[in-house]
Design a protein around this motif. Structure first.
Motif, PDB file in Angstrom:
ATOM      1  N   ASP A 119      -8.780  -2.712   1.195  1.00 41.31           N
ATOM      2  CA  ASP A 119      -8.027  -3.972   1.126  1.00 41.31           C
ATOM      3  C   ASP A 119      -6.868  -3.949   2.121  1.00 41.31           C
ATOM      4  O   ASP A 119      -6.638  -4.916   2.843  1.00 41.31           O
ATOM      5  CB  ASP A 119      -7.470  -4.196  -0.295  1.00 41.31           C
ATOM      6  CG  ASP A 119      -8.576  -4.566  -1.286  1.00 41.31           C
ATOM      7  OD1 ASP A 119      -9.707  -4.883  -0.833  1.00 41.31           O
ATOM      8  OD2 ASP A 119      -8.310  -4.535  -2.508  1.00 41.31           O
TER       9      ASP A 119
ATOM     10  N   GLU B 216     -11.556   3.518  -6.844  1.00 39.20           N
ATOM     11  CA  GLU B 216     -10.408   2.589  -6.817  1.00 39.20           C
ATOM     12  C   GLU B 216      -9.528   2.862  -5.600  1.00 39.20           C
ATOM     13  O   GLU B 216      -9.061   1.932  -4.935  1.00 39.20           O
ATOM     14  CB  GLU B 216      -9.558   2.754  -8.094  1.00 39.20           C
ATOM     15  CG  GLU B 216     -10.200   2.176  -9.339  1.00 39.20           C
ATOM     16  CD  GLU B 216      -9.448   2.559 -10.622  1.00 39.20           C
ATOM     17  OE1 GLU B 216      -9.948   2.227 -11.700  1.00 39.20           O
ATOM     18  OE2 GLU B 216      -8.365   3.201 -10.537  1.00 39.20           O
ATOM     19  N   HIS B 217      -9.305   4.148  -5.320  1.00 34.53           N
ATOM     20  CA  HIS B 217      -8.481   4.516  -4.147  1.00 34.53           C
ATOM     21  C   HIS B 217      -9.096   3.956  -2.866  1.00 34.53           C
ATOM     22  O   HIS B 217      -8.392   3.406  -2.019  1.00 34.53           O
ATOM     23  CB  HIS B 217      -8.376   6.042  -4.020  1.00 34.53           C
ATOM     24  CG  HIS B 217      -7.548   6.694  -5.082  1.00 34.53           C
ATOM     25  ND1 HIS B 217      -7.398   8.061  -5.173  1.00 34.53           N
ATOM     26  CD2 HIS B 217      -6.828   6.160  -6.106  1.00 34.53           C
ATOM     27  CE1 HIS B 217      -6.615   8.351  -6.200  1.00 34.53           C
ATOM     28  NE2 HIS B 217      -6.262   7.218  -6.787  1.00 34.53           N
TER      29      HIS B 217
ATOM     30  N   ASP C   8      -8.530   0.215  -2.627  1.00 32.09           N
ATOM     31  CA  ASP C   8      -7.126  -0.087  -2.257  1.00 32.09           C
ATOM     32  C   ASP C   8      -6.935   0.032  -0.743  1.00 32.09           C
ATOM     33  O   ASP C   8      -6.286  -0.802  -0.116  1.00 32.09           O
ATOM     34  CB  ASP C   8      -6.154   0.904  -2.938  1.00 32.09           C
ATOM     35  CG  ASP C   8      -6.071   0.728  -4.442  1.00 32.09           C
ATOM     36  OD1 ASP C   8      -6.450  -0.354  -4.939  1.00 32.09           O
ATOM     37  OD2 ASP C   8      -5.633   1.688  -5.123  1.00 32.09           O
TER      38      ASP C   8
ATOM     39  N   GLU D  80       1.416   2.126  -3.386  1.00 32.94           N
ATOM     40  CA  GLU D  80       0.128   2.542  -3.956  1.00 32.94           C
ATOM     41  C   GLU D  80      -0.194   3.994  -3.576  1.00 32.94           C
ATOM     42  O   GLU D  80      -0.794   4.734  -4.352  1.00 32.94           O
ATOM     43  CB  GLU D  80      -0.960   1.587  -3.440  1.00 32.94           C
ATOM     44  CG  GLU D  80      -2.172   1.475  -4.313  1.00 32.94           C
ATOM     45  CD  GLU D  80      -1.868   1.088  -5.748  1.00 32.94           C
ATOM     46  OE1 GLU D  80      -2.397   1.778  -6.630  1.00 32.94           O
ATOM     47  OE2 GLU D  80      -1.096   0.138  -5.983  1.00 32.94           O
TER      48      GLU D  80
ATOM     49  N   ILE E 165       0.843  -1.210   0.000  1.00 37.62           N
ATOM     50  CA  ILE E 165       0.000   0.000   0.000  1.00 37.62           C
ATOM     51  C   ILE E 165       0.876   1.257   0.000  1.00 37.62           C
ATOM     52  O   ILE E 165       0.496   2.279  -0.570  1.00 37.62           O
ATOM     53  CB  ILE E 165      -1.021   0.003   1.180  1.00 37.62           C
ATOM     54  CG1 ILE E 165      -2.062   1.130   1.022  1.00 37.62           C
ATOM     55  CG2 ILE E 165      -0.356   0.119   2.533  1.00 37.62           C
ATOM     56  CD1 ILE E 165      -3.023   0.975  -0.120  1.00 37.62           C
TER      57      ILE E 165
END
Ligand SMILES: [Fe+2]
Ligand SMILES: [Fe+2]
Length: 170
Positions: A166, A159-160, A163, A74, A71
């Motif tokens: 998750d 999407e952010h 992420d 990310e 992450i």
């Protein structure tokens, strides 16, 4: 710098949206507004994009713990995407005849890595809710180019949020 009046609303919204997933982030009932009012709302969104990009830069560097390695990388990607959102909003505000502002919204940091990710998720859920409202408002004013630009931003914010959910194992 903190702006108390604006902060109160933001905190309330993010807290109530905290348990929602990205796809469930509650859209506010779209308020009907004039074009100058829409420009003002877009400038507030722009300030939050600038804040998000800075917050992600800080969190990507400060995050610690082997479980957060993926992450961490990310978050750098997220920061770059918030930058692209700021450019898109700035252009749209200009196209609408407004002046893009250079304010920066509230930035949240923490010494605790999990809290950092929760702060990031709060920001994303707030963004999803705001952009859903903004898409509807652009539609009401028949600003279809703006609507398309906002939808593109909304997809990335979703999407952010996924992420981060998750990474937080939500
Ligand atoms: Fe963004
Ligand atoms: Fe985002």
């Amino acid at each position: 710098m903190p702006r108390p009046a604006a902060k109160k609303t933001t905190r309330k919204t993010t807290r109530s949206a905290k348990r929602a997933t990205a796809s469930e982030a509650v859209a506010r009932t779209p308020r009907k507004l004039t074009k100058p009012q829409l420009i003002a709302e877009l400038n507030k969104d722009l300030a939050k994009e600038f804040a998000a990009l800075i917050q992600y830069v800080q969190h990507a560097s400060a995050l610690t713990g082997p479980q957060y390695g993926a992450i961490q990388a990310e978050l750098v990607v997220h920061s770059n995407e918030e930058h692209m959102h700021a450019i898109s909003l700035s252009d749209q505000i200009d196209f609408l005849g407004g002046v893009p502002a250079v304010d920066v919204g509230d930035i949240h940091i923490s010494p605790d890595s999990k809290i950092m990710l929760e702060q990031d998720l709060d920001g994303e859920l707030d963004a999803i809710s705001r952009y859903k409202e903004r898409v509807a408002q652009a539609e009401m004013l028949q600003e279809y180019g703006l609507r398309r630009a906002l939808e593109d931003i909304l997809i990335v914010e979703e999407e952010h949020a996924r992420d981060l959910q998750d990474a937080l194992e939500l």
